[in-house]
Design an enzyme around this catalytic site. Structure first.
Site, PDB file in Angstrom:
ATOM      1  N   LYS A 120       0.724  -1.144  -0.060  1.00  0.00           N
ATOM      2  CA  LYS A 120       0.133  -0.024   0.018  1.00  0.00           C
ATOM      3  C   LYS A 120       0.899   0.919   0.443  1.00  0.00           C
ATOM      4  O   LYS A 120       1.495   1.379   0.755  1.00  0.00           O
ATOM      5  CB  LYS A 120      -1.143   0.028   1.322  1.00  0.00           C
ATOM      6  CG  LYS A 120      -2.373   0.716   1.095  1.00  0.00           C
ATOM      7  CD  LYS A 120      -2.654   1.036   2.891  1.00  0.00           C
ATOM      8  CE  LYS A 120      -3.967   1.603   2.716  1.00  0.00           C
ATOM      9  NZ  LYS A 120      -4.417   1.197   3.943  1.00  0.00           N
ATOM     10  N   SER A 127      -8.817   1.423   2.597  1.00  0.00           N
ATOM     11  CA  SER A 127      -8.315   2.074   2.010  1.00  0.00           C
ATOM     12  C   SER A 127      -7.049   0.594   1.531  1.00  0.00           C
ATOM     13  O   SER A 127      -6.377   1.192   0.556  1.00  0.00           O
ATOM     14  CB  SER A 127      -7.647   3.241   2.854  1.00  0.00           C
ATOM     15  OG  SER A 127      -6.896   2.518   3.649  1.00  0.00           O
ATOM     16  N   SER A 167      -9.552  -0.926   7.067  1.00  0.00           N
ATOM     17  CA  SER A 167      -9.151  -0.824   6.042  1.00  0.00           C
ATOM     18  C   SER A 167      -8.890  -2.541   5.091  1.00  0.00           C
ATOM     19  O   SER A 167      -8.361  -2.065   4.175  1.00  0.00           O
ATOM     20  CB  SER A 167      -8.068   0.431   5.313  1.00  0.00           C
ATOM     21  OG  SER A 167      -8.877   1.480   5.749  1.00  0.00           O
TER      22      SER A 167
END
Length: 409
Positions: free
Chosen positions: A29, A106, A130
């Site tokens: 990420k 996310s 997330s």
């Protein structure tokens, strides 16, 4: 390279070793420092302004040293402050398991890359859900560990009080292997005596009720005591609101150096932000000490309930310890075409479930064992995936994984 999923391919391979993760591809990420790369936090302006990292995040190095092959940096909702998986700058990745629906955020890029079969390990973060939410929406396994168990060095924060590293895989065996690498301070696994199956008030979904029956029989055969409890709408609303405010106060403190305060940059000088993220950041700046104190009182009541349920009654000893089983999300992923107003209401319902782990610093594993047949719409060939979770006391990460393996067997 799909820019909706990937920010950039790997430019620095790192000191890859040999170990249990050899041969497994890793995507990371866009919050983690990678030597020789920039960290953009889901925003092109921040990416362009960011310095080139001199070192790699501790958790990424640990995975590489265990043999993982770092392949690419993946997209995230801006500043990791969303659960939808949408990003107006990069676009919304298509959910491989339910193309008409949101992929979840996310940690969206890592989730979609793993669901598409382009990586075996998706490294992400989980503050308000997330890891767990995209795992549920994309039919993956995902672990949010106990808060503080995995090093956060080299990670851009959102709300440090609640931020955790997390990981996503397509199978439980790989999830377990990653956990063995990263949960280095592990203790002996201790199975709970009880499993409390939570039924959110108003959720009458057939697939979840059916799964509870199957798992009850399996658990009782294995010697566990099964209990069912209603999770009331009032309780979930209290947990959601407490978490939302406490997280907002943390975000204000984290980003106040550039948010709209008199001594810092005015809003007109912010990096270009998606409207929903800008609105949430603006709301964070309105929170007061009184708001935080009231939210803390509500959070304390949620924590007391949580501990009383899972730790057992006073005087019964550790043999009465329990784990929760509950839906990871209220159902399958919302459709991509849902309005902003509908999604804001849904977000509060969703956080009524995800806030339990956050407020308690507790581990939670999402398992892709459900499909929401009731949510299926015209054009969908298959019912969309929907996750179910095991949730325990802080420090019981290995016990969650062990119980998941027993049940999946």
């Amino acid at each position: 390279m799909d820019k909706r999923i990937y920010v950039a391919p790997a430019r620095y391979s790192g000191p890859r070793g040999e170990g249990v993760l050899s041969g497994k591809r890793l995507v990371v990420k866009d919050l983690f420092a990678i030597k020789g790369e920039r960290t953009g936090q889901g925003n092109p302006d921040l990416l362009a302004q960011a310095p080139i990292e001199a070192t790699t995040a501790t958790v990424v190095l640990a995975l590489q040293q265990a043999g993982a092959d770092y392949r690419a940096r993946t997209t995230t909702d801006e500043l990791a402050y969303s659960l939808n998986g949408t990003n107006g700058h990069y676009g919304t990745p298509e959910n491989p398991r339910a193309p008409l629906r949101l992929p979840g955020g996310s940690s969206v890029g890592s989730a979609v890359a793993v669901a598409r079969g382009e990586a075996e390990i998706g490294l992400g973060t989980d503050t308000g859900g997330s890891i767990r939410v995209p795992a549920s929406y994309c039919g993956l396994y995902g672990l949010r560990p106990t808060h503080g168990r995995v090093a956060m060095t080299g990670l851009k924060p959102l709300a440090p009080r609640f931020d955790t590293v997390g990981w996503l895989t397509r199978d439980l065996a790989t999830l377990t292997q990653v956990s063995q690498v990263l949960l280095t301070d592990s203790t002996a696994t201790r199975m709970p005596a009880r499993v409390i199956m939570l039924i959110p008030e108003g959720l009458m979904a057939g697939p979840y009720q059916h799964l509870l029956g199957l798992l009850s029989r399996r658990l009782e055969t294995l010697g566990f005591v099964c209990e069912r409890r209603m999770l009331t709408q009032a309780f979930m609303a209290r947990a959601s609101e407490a978490f939302r405010i406490l997280q907002g106060c943390e975000i204000r403190r984290t980003h106040q150096s550039w948010l709209s305060t008199p001594e810092h940059a005015p809003e007109s000088q912010w990096p270009a932000l998606n409207p929903d993220i800008a609105a949430r950041l603006g709301w964070c700046m309105t929170l007061t000490d009184a708001d935080e104190q009231a939210a803390e009182a509500s959070a304390n009541s949620v924590r007391r309930w949580y501990c009383q349920q899972l730790a057992g009654k006073e005087g019964e000893g550790k043999e009465s310890e329990a784990m929760f089983l509950l839906p990871t999300t209220p159902g399958a992923s919302p459709l991509c075409k849902e309005s902003h107003q509908v999604m804001e209401v849904y977000r509060h319902h969703l956080m009524g479930l995800t806030a339990l782990a956050g407020l308690n610093g507790a581990p939670q594993i999402s398992l892709p064992w459900l499909h929401d047949s009731a949510a299926r719409v015209s054009g969908e060939l298959m019912p969309p995936p929907w996750g179910v979770s095991l949730l325990g006391l802080p420090g019981r990460d290995e016990s969650l994984l062990a119980l998941a393996r027993l049940l999946e067997a």
